[in-house]
Scaffold this active site. Structure first.
Site, PDB file in Angstrom:
ATOM      1  N   ARG A 167       0.723  -1.471  -0.029  1.00 48.54           N
ATOM      2  CA  ARG A 167      -0.326  -0.081   0.139  1.00 48.54           C
ATOM      3  C   ARG A 167       1.132   0.994  -0.097  1.00 48.54           C
ATOM      4  O   ARG A 167       0.115   2.491  -0.393  1.00 48.54           O
ATOM      5  CB  ARG A 167      -0.813   0.074   1.027  1.00 48.54           C
ATOM      6  CG  ARG A 167      -2.215  -0.627   0.844  1.00 48.54           C
ATOM      7  CD  ARG A 167      -2.765  -1.051   2.342  1.00 48.54           C
ATOM      8  NE  ARG A 167      -1.945  -1.949   3.058  1.00 48.54           N
ATOM      9  CZ  ARG A 167      -2.460  -2.298   4.041  1.00 48.54           C
ATOM     10  NH1 ARG A 167      -3.558  -2.332   4.801  1.00 48.54           N
ATOM     11  NH2 ARG A 167      -1.862  -3.330   4.924  1.00 48.54           N
ATOM     12  N   THR A 204       0.065 -12.727   9.756  1.00 46.43           N
ATOM     13  CA  THR A 204       1.087 -12.116  11.002  1.00 46.43           C
ATOM     14  C   THR A 204       0.932 -13.199  11.793  1.00 46.43           C
ATOM     15  O   THR A 204       2.426 -12.857  12.722  1.00 46.43           O
ATOM     16  CB  THR A 204       0.363 -10.411  11.609  1.00 46.43           C
ATOM     17  OG1 THR A 204      -0.923 -10.891  11.285  1.00 46.43           O
ATOM     18  CG2 THR A 204       0.272  -9.175  11.000  1.00 46.43           C
ATOM     19  N   GLU A 235     -11.047  -8.611  11.562  1.00 43.66           N
ATOM     20  CA  GLU A 235     -10.615  -8.303  10.357  1.00 43.66           C
ATOM     21  C   GLU A 235     -11.309  -7.785   9.280  1.00 43.66           C
ATOM     22  O   GLU A 235     -12.610  -8.037   9.568  1.00 43.66           O
ATOM     23  CB  GLU A 235      -9.126  -8.402   9.194  1.00 43.66           C
ATOM     24  CG  GLU A 235      -8.335  -9.436  10.108  1.00 43.66           C
ATOM     25  CD  GLU A 235      -7.273  -8.130  10.871  1.00 43.66           C
ATOM     26  OE1 GLU A 235      -7.573  -7.036  10.302  1.00 43.66           O
ATOM     27  OE2 GLU A 235      -7.833  -8.340  12.084  1.00 43.66           O
TER      28      GLU A 235
END
Ligand code: UD1
Ligand code: CA
Length: 452
Positions: free
Chosen positions: A17, A81, A153
Protein backbone atom coordinates in the site's frame (compact mmCIF):
# COMPACT_ATOMS: atom_id res chain seq x y z
CA UNK A 1 9.77 -15.98 39.90
CA UNK A 2 11.19 -13.83 37.15
CA UNK A 3 9.64 -14.51 33.76
CA UNK A 4 11.90 -13.48 30.87
CA UNK A 5 10.30 -11.09 28.39
CA UNK A 6 10.90 -11.77 24.69
CA UNK A 7 9.77 -9.19 22.16
CA UNK A 8 8.90 -10.19 18.61
CA UNK A 9 8.72 -7.38 16.07
CA UNK A 10 6.96 -8.18 12.81
CA UNK A 11 8.70 -6.54 9.89
CA UNK A 12 8.44 -8.89 6.92
CA UNK A 13 5.48 -7.36 5.11
CA UNK A 14 6.25 -5.77 1.75
CA UNK A 15 3.88 -2.91 2.39
CA UNK A 16 2.24 -2.86 -1.03
CA UNK A 17 0.00 0.00 0.00
CA UNK A 18 3.04 2.31 0.26
CA UNK A 19 3.79 1.74 -3.46
CA UNK A 20 7.50 1.85 -2.76
CA UNK A 21 10.59 -0.25 -3.46
CA UNK A 22 11.61 0.33 0.15
CA UNK A 23 10.27 -2.19 2.68
CA UNK A 24 7.41 -0.63 4.65
CA UNK A 25 9.12 -0.68 8.06
CA UNK A 26 11.99 1.35 6.58
CA UNK A 27 9.72 4.22 5.59
CA UNK A 28 10.74 7.08 7.84
CA UNK A 29 9.14 9.10 10.60
CA UNK A 30 11.19 12.02 11.84
CA UNK A 31 13.97 10.99 9.46
CA UNK A 32 14.39 7.52 10.94
CA UNK A 33 12.92 4.20 9.76
CA UNK A 34 9.73 3.22 11.56
CA UNK A 35 11.34 0.01 12.82
CA UNK A 36 14.12 1.98 14.52
CA UNK A 37 11.52 3.86 16.54
CA UNK A 38 9.97 0.52 17.51
CA UNK A 39 13.40 -0.91 18.42
CA UNK A 40 14.14 2.08 20.67
CA UNK A 41 10.86 1.59 22.49
CA UNK A 42 11.31 -2.18 22.74
CA UNK A 43 14.75 -1.72 24.29
CA UNK A 44 13.31 0.47 27.04
CA UNK A 45 11.46 -2.58 28.38
CA UNK A 46 14.83 -4.32 28.87
CA UNK A 47 13.69 -7.61 27.33
CA UNK A 48 15.76 -10.77 27.46
CA UNK A 49 15.84 -10.68 23.64
CA UNK A 50 14.34 -8.90 20.66
CA UNK A 51 13.36 -11.03 17.69
CA UNK A 52 12.63 -9.48 14.32
CA UNK A 53 10.71 -11.30 11.62
CA UNK A 54 12.01 -10.15 8.24
CA UNK A 55 11.75 -10.95 4.56
CA UNK A 56 14.97 -12.76 3.54
CA UNK A 57 14.61 -11.52 -0.05
CA UNK A 58 16.24 -8.28 1.02
CA UNK A 59 18.85 -7.43 3.62
CA UNK A 60 17.75 -3.80 3.86
CA UNK A 61 15.98 -4.22 7.19
CA UNK A 62 18.94 -6.04 8.70
CA UNK A 63 21.29 -3.32 7.49
CA UNK A 64 19.11 -0.57 8.94
CA UNK A 65 19.06 -2.34 12.32
CA UNK A 66 22.78 -3.12 12.41
CA UNK A 67 23.27 -1.13 15.62
CA UNK A 68 20.90 -3.35 17.59
CA UNK A 69 21.31 -6.80 19.05
CA UNK A 70 18.61 -8.83 17.35
CA UNK A 71 17.66 -12.46 16.87
CA UNK A 72 16.60 -12.58 13.22
CA UNK A 73 13.73 -14.80 12.08
CA UNK A 74 13.34 -15.07 8.31
CA UNK A 75 9.83 -15.38 6.87
CA UNK A 76 10.34 -16.38 3.26
CA UNK A 77 6.66 -16.17 2.35
CA UNK A 78 4.48 -13.56 3.98
CA UNK A 79 1.54 -15.72 4.91
CA UNK A 80 0.20 -13.42 7.59
CA UNK A 81 0.98 -12.00 11.02
CA UNK A 82 0.24 -15.31 12.80
CA UNK A 83 2.58 -17.16 10.46
CA UNK A 84 5.17 -14.46 11.07
CA UNK A 85 5.08 -14.97 14.84
CA UNK A 86 5.51 -18.72 14.32
CA UNK A 87 8.82 -18.07 12.54
CA UNK A 88 10.24 -16.36 15.62
CA UNK A 89 8.86 -18.61 18.37
CA UNK A 90 11.37 -21.51 18.06
CA UNK A 91 14.12 -19.19 19.33
CA UNK A 92 12.03 -18.12 22.31
CA UNK A 93 12.53 -20.17 25.52
CA UNK A 94 9.56 -22.16 26.79
CA UNK A 95 9.10 -20.21 30.01
CA UNK A 96 9.12 -16.79 28.34
CA UNK A 97 6.48 -14.15 28.11
CA UNK A 98 6.09 -12.97 24.50
CA UNK A 99 5.23 -9.42 23.49
CA UNK A 100 4.41 -8.99 19.81
CA UNK A 101 4.97 -5.56 18.24
CA UNK A 102 4.47 -4.47 14.65
CA UNK A 103 7.25 -2.66 12.81
CA UNK A 104 4.79 -0.20 11.27
CA UNK A 105 3.62 1.34 14.57
CA UNK A 106 6.39 3.89 15.18
CA UNK A 107 4.91 6.24 17.79
CA UNK A 108 4.38 3.51 20.33
CA UNK A 109 5.78 4.39 23.75
CA UNK A 110 7.18 2.23 26.52
CA UNK A 111 4.73 3.35 29.20
CA UNK A 112 1.70 1.95 27.37
CA UNK A 113 3.57 -1.33 26.86
CA UNK A 114 4.44 -1.46 30.54
CA UNK A 115 0.78 -0.98 31.43
CA UNK A 116 0.00 -4.05 29.29
CA UNK A 117 2.77 -6.13 30.87
CA UNK A 118 1.69 -5.13 34.37
CA UNK A 119 -2.09 -5.44 33.80
CA UNK A 120 -4.46 -8.33 34.70
CA UNK A 121 -3.52 -11.94 35.02
CA UNK A 122 -5.27 -12.90 31.75
CA UNK A 123 -3.50 -15.58 29.75
CA UNK A 124 -3.55 -13.60 26.57
CA UNK A 125 -3.69 -9.82 26.52
CA UNK A 126 -4.13 -7.31 23.77
CA UNK A 127 -3.67 -3.56 23.63
CA UNK A 128 -6.75 -1.97 22.11
CA UNK A 129 -7.71 1.57 21.24
CA UNK A 130 -10.81 3.59 20.52
CA UNK A 131 -10.66 5.44 17.24
CA UNK A 132 -13.18 7.72 15.53
CA UNK A 133 -12.63 5.95 12.19
CA UNK A 134 -11.90 2.22 12.60
CA UNK A 135 -11.45 1.60 8.85
CA UNK A 136 -8.67 -0.89 8.17
CA UNK A 137 -8.25 -2.09 11.74
CA UNK A 138 -9.26 -5.39 13.33
CA UNK A 139 -12.43 -4.86 15.41
CA UNK A 140 -12.55 -5.98 19.02
CA UNK A 141 -15.58 -8.21 19.58
CA UNK A 142 -16.52 -8.61 23.24
CA UNK A 143 -18.94 -11.07 24.89
CA UNK A 144 -21.72 -10.12 27.31
CA UNK A 145 -19.24 -10.11 30.20
CA UNK A 146 -16.96 -7.74 28.34
CA UNK A 147 -14.23 -10.31 27.65
CA UNK A 148 -12.65 -10.25 24.20
CA UNK A 149 -14.21 -13.10 22.23
CA UNK A 150 -12.56 -12.37 18.89
CA UNK A 151 -10.76 -9.87 16.72
CA UNK A 152 -12.36 -9.53 13.32
CA UNK A 153 -10.42 -8.02 10.43
CA UNK A 154 -12.06 -5.30 8.36
CA UNK A 155 -12.42 -7.52 5.32
CA UNK A 156 -14.04 -10.31 7.31
CA UNK A 157 -16.31 -8.11 9.41
CA UNK A 158 -20.09 -7.97 9.14
CA UNK A 159 -21.69 -4.56 8.69
CA UNK A 160 -22.56 -4.52 12.36
CA UNK A 161 -19.01 -5.43 13.43
CA UNK A 162 -17.68 -2.69 11.17
CA UNK A 163 -19.38 -0.11 13.40
CA UNK A 164 -17.21 -1.15 16.38
CA UNK A 165 -14.76 1.63 17.16
CA UNK A 166 -12.61 -0.32 19.60
CA UNK A 167 -9.82 -1.77 17.47
CA UNK A 168 -6.77 -3.98 17.71
CA UNK A 169 -3.48 -2.09 18.04
CA UNK A 170 -1.72 -5.29 16.96
CA UNK A 171 0.16 -5.58 20.25
CA UNK A 172 -0.33 -8.88 22.02
CA UNK A 173 1.17 -10.40 25.16
CA UNK A 174 1.05 -14.05 26.24
CA UNK A 175 3.13 -16.89 27.60
CA UNK A 176 4.92 -18.73 24.82
CA UNK A 177 3.03 -21.95 25.63
CA UNK A 178 -0.35 -20.20 25.34
CA UNK A 179 0.61 -18.54 22.09
CA UNK A 180 1.91 -21.81 20.62
CA UNK A 181 -1.21 -23.70 21.60
CA UNK A 182 -3.45 -21.09 19.96
CA UNK A 183 -1.32 -20.60 16.83
CA UNK A 184 -1.43 -24.35 16.19
CA UNK A 185 -5.19 -24.07 15.65
CA UNK A 186 -4.90 -21.15 13.29
CA UNK A 187 -6.50 -21.45 9.86
CA UNK A 188 -6.34 -19.22 6.83
CA UNK A 189 -10.00 -19.35 5.87
CA UNK A 190 -10.53 -15.63 5.62
CA UNK A 191 -10.80 -12.91 3.02
CA UNK A 192 -7.02 -12.65 2.58
CA UNK A 193 -6.20 -16.37 2.95
CA UNK A 194 -3.65 -15.38 5.57
CA UNK A 195 -2.75 -16.75 8.96
CA UNK A 196 -3.92 -13.96 11.21
CA UNK A 197 -2.25 -13.47 14.57
CA UNK A 198 -5.50 -11.86 15.66
CA UNK A 199 -7.23 -15.27 15.51
CA UNK A 200 -5.40 -16.33 18.66
CA UNK A 201 -7.94 -14.31 20.64
CA UNK A 202 -10.98 -16.24 19.42
CA UNK A 203 -9.08 -19.52 19.64
CA UNK A 204 -8.05 -18.78 23.24
CA UNK A 205 -11.59 -17.73 24.08
CA UNK A 206 -13.01 -20.95 22.67
CA UNK A 207 -10.45 -22.95 24.64
CA UNK A 208 -11.82 -21.30 27.79
CA UNK A 209 -8.66 -19.27 28.41
CA UNK A 210 -8.96 -15.85 29.94
CA UNK A 211 -8.49 -12.98 27.48
CA UNK A 212 -7.64 -9.53 28.73
CA UNK A 213 -7.04 -6.08 27.35
CA UNK A 214 -5.69 -2.65 28.10
CA UNK A 215 -7.26 0.29 26.34
CA UNK A 216 -4.55 2.72 25.28
CA UNK A 217 -5.02 6.22 26.70
CA UNK A 218 -3.85 7.89 23.49
CA UNK A 219 -4.99 6.01 20.40
CA UNK A 220 -2.91 8.18 18.08
CA UNK A 221 0.32 6.74 19.47
CA UNK A 222 -0.68 3.26 18.35
CA UNK A 223 -1.71 4.08 14.83
CA UNK A 224 -0.03 2.10 12.10
CA UNK A 225 1.17 3.37 8.74
CA UNK A 226 0.07 1.17 5.86
CA UNK A 227 0.01 3.87 3.18
CA UNK A 228 1.45 7.30 2.50
CA UNK A 229 -1.57 9.08 3.91
CA UNK A 230 -1.20 7.37 7.27
CA UNK A 231 2.56 7.89 7.15
CA UNK A 232 2.09 11.62 6.58
CA UNK A 233 -0.42 11.80 9.44
CA UNK A 234 2.02 10.06 11.78
CA UNK A 235 4.82 12.40 10.69
CA UNK A 236 2.64 15.39 11.66
CA UNK A 237 1.83 13.82 15.00
CA UNK A 238 5.50 13.08 15.61
CA UNK A 239 6.57 16.63 14.76
CA UNK A 240 3.86 18.05 16.97
CA UNK A 241 5.19 15.97 19.86
CA UNK A 242 8.71 17.24 19.20
CA UNK A 243 7.41 20.82 19.12
CA UNK A 244 5.59 20.25 22.40
CA UNK A 245 8.81 19.01 24.00
CA UNK A 246 10.68 22.11 22.86
CA UNK A 247 7.91 24.43 24.03
CA UNK A 248 8.01 22.76 27.42
CA UNK A 249 11.77 23.23 27.48
CA UNK A 250 11.15 26.96 27.07
CA UNK A 251 11.81 27.42 23.34
CA UNK A 252 9.69 30.02 21.56
CA UNK A 253 8.28 28.67 18.31
CA UNK A 254 6.71 31.05 15.80
CA UNK A 255 4.39 28.19 14.84
CA UNK A 256 4.68 24.73 16.42
CA UNK A 257 2.94 23.26 13.36
CA UNK A 258 5.69 24.51 11.11
CA UNK A 259 8.76 23.01 12.72
CA UNK A 260 10.18 19.65 11.66
CA UNK A 261 12.48 17.84 14.04
CA UNK A 262 14.21 14.81 12.54
CA UNK A 263 16.65 13.99 15.25
CA UNK A 264 17.70 14.97 18.73
CA UNK A 265 17.68 18.58 19.83
CA UNK A 266 19.19 19.95 23.03
CA UNK A 267 18.40 23.53 23.99
CA UNK A 268 19.32 26.36 26.34
CA UNK A 269 17.03 29.20 27.38
CA UNK A 270 15.27 31.87 25.33
CA UNK A 271 15.72 30.29 21.94
CA UNK A 272 13.53 31.46 19.09
CA UNK A 273 12.71 29.34 16.05
CA UNK A 274 10.86 31.00 13.22
CA UNK A 275 8.55 29.15 10.81
CA UNK A 276 9.58 26.24 8.56
CA UNK A 277 12.78 25.39 10.34
CA UNK A 278 14.07 21.82 9.91
CA UNK A 279 16.35 20.35 12.56
CA UNK A 280 18.12 17.10 11.67
CA UNK A 281 20.53 14.75 13.39
CA UNK A 282 22.00 16.10 16.61
CA UNK A 283 21.40 19.79 17.06
CA UNK A 284 22.56 21.67 20.14
CA UNK A 285 21.35 25.26 20.57
CA UNK A 286 22.76 27.56 23.24
CA UNK A 287 20.96 30.32 25.15
CA UNK A 288 19.31 32.99 23.04
CA UNK A 289 19.99 31.32 19.68
CA UNK A 290 17.73 32.82 17.04
CA UNK A 291 16.90 30.86 13.88
CA UNK A 292 15.16 32.67 11.04
CA UNK A 293 12.48 31.23 8.76
CA UNK A 294 13.19 28.38 6.35
CA UNK A 295 16.54 27.37 7.85
CA UNK A 296 17.82 23.78 7.74
CA UNK A 297 20.24 22.72 10.49
CA UNK A 298 21.83 19.30 10.54
CA UNK A 299 24.30 18.13 13.20
CA UNK A 300 25.09 21.62 14.42
CA UNK A 301 26.31 23.03 17.69
CA UNK A 302 25.47 26.70 17.97
CA UNK A 303 26.83 28.71 20.89
CA UNK A 304 24.74 31.15 22.90
CA UNK A 305 23.65 34.20 20.95
CA UNK A 306 24.18 32.75 17.48
CA UNK A 307 21.82 34.42 15.03
CA UNK A 308 20.94 32.53 11.86
CA UNK A 309 18.97 34.60 9.38
CA UNK A 310 16.38 33.35 6.90
CA UNK A 311 16.93 30.47 4.47
CA UNK A 312 20.35 29.41 5.59
CA UNK A 313 21.45 25.77 5.34
CA UNK A 314 23.91 24.56 7.97
CA UNK A 315 25.43 21.11 8.27
CA UNK A 316 28.17 20.10 10.68
CA UNK A 317 28.63 23.67 11.87
CA UNK A 318 30.02 24.74 15.24
CA UNK A 319 29.87 28.28 16.51
CA UNK A 320 32.03 29.23 19.48
CA UNK A 321 30.24 32.43 20.48
CA UNK A 322 27.58 34.88 19.35
CA UNK A 323 27.92 35.30 15.61
CA UNK A 324 25.76 36.22 12.66
CA UNK A 325 24.89 33.92 9.76
CA UNK A 326 22.89 34.50 6.58
CA UNK A 327 20.38 35.15 5.14
CA UNK A 328 21.02 32.56 2.41
CA UNK A 329 24.27 31.19 3.80
CA UNK A 330 25.39 27.65 3.03
CA UNK A 331 27.67 26.27 5.71
CA UNK A 332 28.97 22.75 5.19
CA UNK A 333 30.68 20.24 7.49
CA UNK A 334 33.77 21.44 9.31
CA UNK A 335 32.71 25.08 9.48
CA UNK A 336 33.71 26.68 12.77
CA UNK A 337 32.81 30.28 13.50
CA UNK A 338 34.26 32.24 16.41
CA UNK A 339 32.48 34.89 18.45
CA UNK A 340 31.66 38.11 16.66
CA UNK A 341 32.20 36.63 13.20
CA UNK A 342 29.78 37.20 10.39
CA UNK A 343 28.86 35.18 7.30
CA UNK A 344 26.49 36.92 4.94
CA UNK A 345 24.35 36.05 1.96
CA UNK A 346 25.44 33.62 -0.74
CA UNK A 347 28.54 32.56 1.11
CA UNK A 348 29.50 28.89 1.05
CA UNK A 349 31.93 27.63 3.65
CA UNK A 350 33.39 24.16 4.09
CA UNK A 351 36.02 22.76 6.45
CA UNK A 352 37.05 26.25 7.48
CA UNK A 353 37.55 28.14 10.71
CA UNK A 354 36.66 31.82 10.83
CA UNK A 355 38.35 33.67 13.72
CA UNK A 356 36.87 36.23 16.11
CA UNK A 357 35.29 39.30 14.52
CA UNK A 358 36.15 38.12 11.00
CA UNK A 359 33.66 38.73 8.23
CA UNK A 360 32.71 37.23 4.89
CA UNK A 361 29.66 39.29 4.13
CA UNK A 362 28.74 38.43 0.56
CA UNK A 363 29.17 35.98 -2.32
CA UNK A 364 32.19 33.88 -1.38
CA UNK A 365 33.46 30.31 -1.33
CA UNK A 366 35.80 29.46 1.50
CA UNK A 367 37.00 25.86 1.60
CA UNK A 368 39.75 24.10 3.60
CA UNK A 369 40.79 27.41 5.09
CA UNK A 370 42.04 28.68 8.36
CA UNK A 371 41.10 32.32 8.78
CA UNK A 372 42.40 34.39 11.70
CA UNK A 373 40.84 37.20 13.71
CA UNK A 374 39.50 40.53 12.43
CA UNK A 375 39.87 39.41 8.81
CA UNK A 376 37.70 40.97 6.14
CA UNK A 377 36.87 38.76 3.17
CA UNK A 378 35.64 40.94 0.31
CA UNK A 379 32.64 40.07 -1.85
CA UNK A 380 33.34 37.44 -4.47
CA UNK A 381 36.43 35.97 -2.81
CA UNK A 382 37.05 32.38 -3.75
CA UNK A 383 39.50 29.89 -2.33
CA UNK A 384 40.57 27.72 -5.27
CA UNK A 385 41.17 24.69 -3.07
CA UNK A 386 40.80 21.89 -5.61
CA UNK A 387 43.18 21.16 -8.47
CA UNK A 388 41.05 18.37 -9.89
CA UNK A 389 42.80 15.71 -7.80
CA UNK A 390 43.60 17.07 -4.36
CA UNK A 391 42.29 19.64 -1.91
CA UNK A 392 44.77 22.27 -0.67
CA UNK A 393 44.66 24.57 2.36
CA UNK A 394 44.46 28.34 2.49
CA UNK A 395 45.79 30.18 5.53
CA UNK A 396 44.70 33.77 6.15
CA UNK A 397 46.35 35.26 9.20
CA UNK A 398 44.93 37.87 11.62
CA UNK A 399 43.95 41.37 10.45
CA UNK A 400 44.12 40.57 6.73
CA UNK A 401 41.99 42.52 4.27
CA UNK A 402 41.06 40.59 1.12
CA UNK A 403 39.77 42.88 -1.64
CA UNK A 404 36.65 41.91 -3.55
CA UNK A 405 36.74 39.36 -6.34
CA UNK A 406 39.98 37.75 -5.24
CA UNK A 407 40.94 34.19 -6.10
CA UNK A 408 43.27 32.52 -3.63
CA UNK A 409 44.91 29.58 -5.39
CA UNK A 410 45.74 27.06 -2.68
CA UNK A 411 48.01 26.08 -1.09
CA UNK A 412 48.63 29.68 -0.15
CA UNK A 413 49.21 31.79 2.97
CA UNK A 414 48.31 35.44 3.43
CA UNK A 415 50.52 36.90 6.14
CA UNK A 416 49.29 38.85 9.16
CA UNK A 417 47.91 42.29 8.40
CA UNK A 418 48.38 41.94 4.63
CA UNK A 419 46.10 43.66 2.13
CA UNK A 420 45.14 42.00 -1.15
CA UNK A 421 44.04 44.31 -3.94
CA UNK A 422 40.59 43.74 -5.40
CA UNK A 423 40.43 41.44 -8.41
CA UNK A 424 43.67 39.64 -7.59
CA UNK A 425 44.53 36.09 -8.45
CA UNK A 426 46.94 35.09 -5.71
CA UNK A 427 49.11 32.11 -6.58
CA UNK A 428 52.02 32.70 -4.20
CA UNK A 429 52.17 33.49 -0.47
CA UNK A 430 51.51 37.17 0.28
CA UNK A 431 53.84 38.74 2.88
CA UNK A 432 52.59 40.13 6.17
CA UNK A 433 51.74 43.82 6.46
CA UNK A 434 52.13 44.57 2.73
CA UNK A 435 49.75 45.26 -0.14
CA UNK A 436 49.84 42.54 -2.76
CA UNK A 437 48.02 42.93 -6.05
CA UNK A 438 47.85 40.17 -8.62
CA UNK A 439 45.95 41.44 -11.64
CA UNK A 440 46.82 42.66 -15.09
CA UNK A 441 47.39 46.39 -15.43
CA UNK A 442 44.53 48.48 -16.76
CA UNK A 443 45.21 50.01 -20.17
CA UNK A 444 43.28 52.50 -22.22
CA UNK A 445 43.75 51.91 -25.96
CA UNK A 446 44.52 55.10 -27.82
CA UNK A 447 42.74 55.82 -31.11
CA UNK A 448 40.33 52.90 -30.79
CA UNK A 449 36.93 53.29 -32.45
CA UNK A 450 33.76 51.24 -32.03
CA UNK A 451 32.84 49.31 -35.13
CA UNK A 452 29.69 50.57 -36.79
C1 UD1 B 1 -2.91 -5.55 11.52
C2 UD1 B 1 -3.91 -6.42 12.31
C3 UD1 B 1 -5.13 -5.59 12.67
C4 UD1 B 1 -4.70 -4.37 13.47
C5 UD1 B 1 -3.65 -3.57 12.69
C6 UD1 B 1 -3.07 -2.50 13.59
C7 UD1 B 1 -3.69 -8.76 11.62
C8 UD1 B 1 -4.24 -9.83 10.80
N1 UD1 B 1 -4.29 -7.57 11.53
O1 UD1 B 1 -3.52 -5.21 10.28
O2 UD1 B 1 -6.03 -6.35 13.45
O3 UD1 B 1 -5.82 -3.56 13.76
O4 UD1 B 1 -2.55 -4.41 12.28
O5 UD1 B 1 -2.18 -1.65 12.90
O6 UD1 B 1 -2.73 -8.96 12.34
N2 UD1 B 1 3.87 -8.82 8.68
C9 UD1 B 1 4.82 -9.81 8.62
N3 UD1 B 1 4.55 -10.96 7.93
C10 UD1 B 1 3.35 -11.15 7.32
C11 UD1 B 1 2.38 -10.15 7.38
C12 UD1 B 1 2.67 -8.99 8.06
O7 UD1 B 1 5.92 -9.68 9.18
O8 UD1 B 1 3.19 -12.22 6.73
C13 UD1 B 1 4.18 -7.59 9.43
C14 UD1 B 1 4.12 -6.32 8.59
O9 UD1 B 1 5.41 -5.99 8.08
C15 UD1 B 1 3.65 -5.27 9.59
C16 UD1 B 1 2.82 -6.08 10.60
O10 UD1 B 1 3.18 -7.42 10.41
O11 UD1 B 1 4.74 -4.66 10.25
C17 UD1 B 1 1.32 -5.89 10.41
O12 UD1 B 1 0.94 -6.28 9.10
P1 UD1 B 1 -0.04 -5.38 8.23
O13 UD1 B 1 -0.16 -6.00 6.91
O14 UD1 B 1 0.39 -3.97 8.29
O15 UD1 B 1 -1.41 -5.57 9.04
P2 UD1 B 1 -2.68 -4.61 9.05
O16 UD1 B 1 -3.47 -4.81 7.84
O17 UD1 B 1 -2.26 -3.23 9.36
CA1 CA C 1 -0.31 -2.19 9.54
Amino acid sequence: MHIPLHIIILAAGAGLRMRSKTPKVLQTIGGRPMIIHVMDTAKQLQPAAIHVVYDPDTDEVQKACAAFEITWAPQAEQLGTGHAVLQALPAVPEDAQVLVLYGDIPLLNASVLRSLVESTEAQIKVLTMNVPDPTGYGRIVRDDDGSIAAIVEERDATDLQKTICEVNSGIILAQKAVLMACLENMASENAQNEYYLTDVLSIAYKKGLQTGSVVAPEAGDLEGANDRIQLAALERRYCWKMSEELLRAGVQLADPQRLDVRGKVTVGNDIYLDVNVILEGEVDLGDGVHIGPGCVLKNCQLAAGTNVHAYSVLEGVRTLGACDIGPFARLRPGTELAAGSRVGNFVEIKNTTLGEASKASHLSYLGDSSIGERVNIGAGTITCNYDGFNKHPTVIEDDVFIGSNTQLVAPVTIGKGADIGAGSTITKDAPAGKLTVGRSKQVTVPGWKRSK
